[in-house]
Design a protein around this motif. Structure first.
Motif, mmCIF file in Angstrom:
data_model
loop_
_atom_site.group_PDB
_atom_site.id
_atom_site.type_symbol
_atom_site.label_atom_id
_atom_site.label_comp_id
_atom_site.label_asym_id
_atom_site.label_seq_id
_atom_site.Cartn_x
_atom_site.Cartn_y
_atom_site.Cartn_z
ATOM 1 N N VAL A 145 -14.916 29.097 12.489
ATOM 2 C CA VAL A 145 -13.961 28.099 12.953
ATOM 3 C C VAL A 145 -13.481 28.418 14.370
ATOM 4 O O VAL A 145 -13.202 27.508 15.171
ATOM 5 C CB VAL A 145 -12.781 27.977 11.968
ATOM 6 N N CYS B 105 -16.097 27.052 16.527
ATOM 7 C CA CYS B 105 -16.012 25.595 16.564
ATOM 8 C C CYS B 105 -14.938 25.126 17.539
ATOM 9 O O CYS B 105 -15.141 24.174 18.303
ATOM 10 C CB CYS B 105 -15.711 25.045 15.167
ATOM 11 N N ALA B 106 -13.781 25.791 17.529
ATOM 12 C CA ALA B 106 -12.699 25.403 18.431
ATOM 13 C C ALA B 106 -13.108 25.564 19.891
ATOM 14 O O ALA B 106 -12.660 24.807 20.760
ATOM 15 C CB ALA B 106 -11.451 26.229 18.134
ATOM 16 N N MET C 285 -18.998 22.556 9.815
ATOM 17 C CA MET C 285 -18.694 23.517 10.878
ATOM 18 C C MET C 285 -19.882 24.415 11.227
ATOM 19 O O MET C 285 -19.871 25.070 12.273
ATOM 20 C CB MET C 285 -17.494 24.376 10.475
ATOM 21 N N ILE D 171 -8.879 22.982 15.922
ATOM 22 C CA ILE D 171 -10.204 22.786 16.522
ATOM 23 C C ILE D 171 -10.130 21.721 17.607
ATOM 24 O O ILE D 171 -10.644 21.900 18.717
ATOM 25 C CB ILE D 171 -11.237 22.387 15.444
ATOM 26 N N ALA E 153 -7.072 28.287 15.192
ATOM 27 C CA ALA E 153 -8.034 27.807 14.191
ATOM 28 C C ALA E 153 -8.387 28.920 13.210
ATOM 29 O O ALA E 153 -8.453 28.707 11.988
ATOM 30 C CB ALA E 153 -9.289 27.268 14.871
#
Length: 237
Positions: free
Chosen positions: A108, A111-112, A153, A201, A209
């Motif tokens: 995550v 992803c952010a 994700m 995100i 996140a």
């Protein structure tokens, strides 16, 4: 119409046929789906005669399907007792959850920092569907969207290998997640945590996140311990 473990055997057979494969494969997949989904609870006896009638196969075919499930640890076969659904091994669950937490917290954060705007928009759309599922009381639909939210994700090319590692871990944890999902207030709490993850995100804040994902997965661990205390027969160390 036969009833297998409290649900329609005809429905199970229909789903098995749609899945294709041999009748042994159909019986194996239907039994596995019933165990993983929680429709066949731990310690539930598996009546071979009922399953033979549902799938119109010999006892040998059903025995073959049951043996495959026993190899996977989902069924226990005892000479004097017969076959029954295995209890959930807590130590295995703890290790799978540890691995999942370590990976998904890092995912995550990635992803952010790097997720495309289109992929973020798709996450937001998933959340909208989750809200609808909760409002309509569709727990099964919510569960599928929950699984999909986490899988989205790791769908970027840069995280494909991580996804390959996470998928079997999530499969192992499926019985636990299905067991906990009907607990009062859990879907709504899960949605709130998903929304917090999404906001971090979308705001491109990796550290936040990661903290939100850790909070989300830690709550699952706490709820599991509470559930174990109330339902010790479902689990074994």
């Amino acid at each position: 119409m036969h009833s297998v473990g409290g649900f329609s055997g005809g429905t199970v057979a229909t789903r098995g046929r749609r899945a294709g494969g041999s009748k042994v494969d159909q019986a194996y997949l239907a039994l596995k789906r019933a165990i993983v989904s929680g429709k066949l609870a731990p310690e539930t006896p598996i009546d071979k005669n009922e399953w033979c009638a549902v799938f119109e196969v010999s006892r040998l075919s059903i025995t073959t399907a049951i043996n495959r499930l026993a190899f996977e640890g989902l069924v226990v076969v005892e000479p004097q007792r017969g076959s029954y659904v295995a209890r959930i091994h807590l130590e295995d669950v703890r290790q799978w959850m540890l691995m999942r937490r370590a990976l998904e917290v890092e995912v995550v954060g990635n992803c952010a920092a790097e997720m495309s705007d289109d992929a973020i928009a798709a996450l937001g759309q998933n959340l909208a569907y989750q809200k609808t599922a909760i409002t309509s009381g569709d727990l099964e639909g919510f569960h599928e969207l929950d699984t999909r939210f986490h899988r989205q994700m790791t769908e970027s090319p840069g995280l494909a290998r991580v996804g390959e590692v996470l998928d079997p871990i999530r499969t192992h944890l499926e019985r636990v997640r299905r067991t906990l999902l009907p607990e009062p207030g859990r879907p709504q709490g899960t949605l709130r945590e998903h929304e917090a993850i999404f906001r971090a995100i979308a705001a491109r804040k990796p550290d936040q996140a990661k903290a939100e994902m850790a909070n989300h997965l830690d709550r699952v661990s706490r709820e599991l311990q509470s559930f174990v205390a109330r339902h010790p027969g479902f689990f074994e160390e």
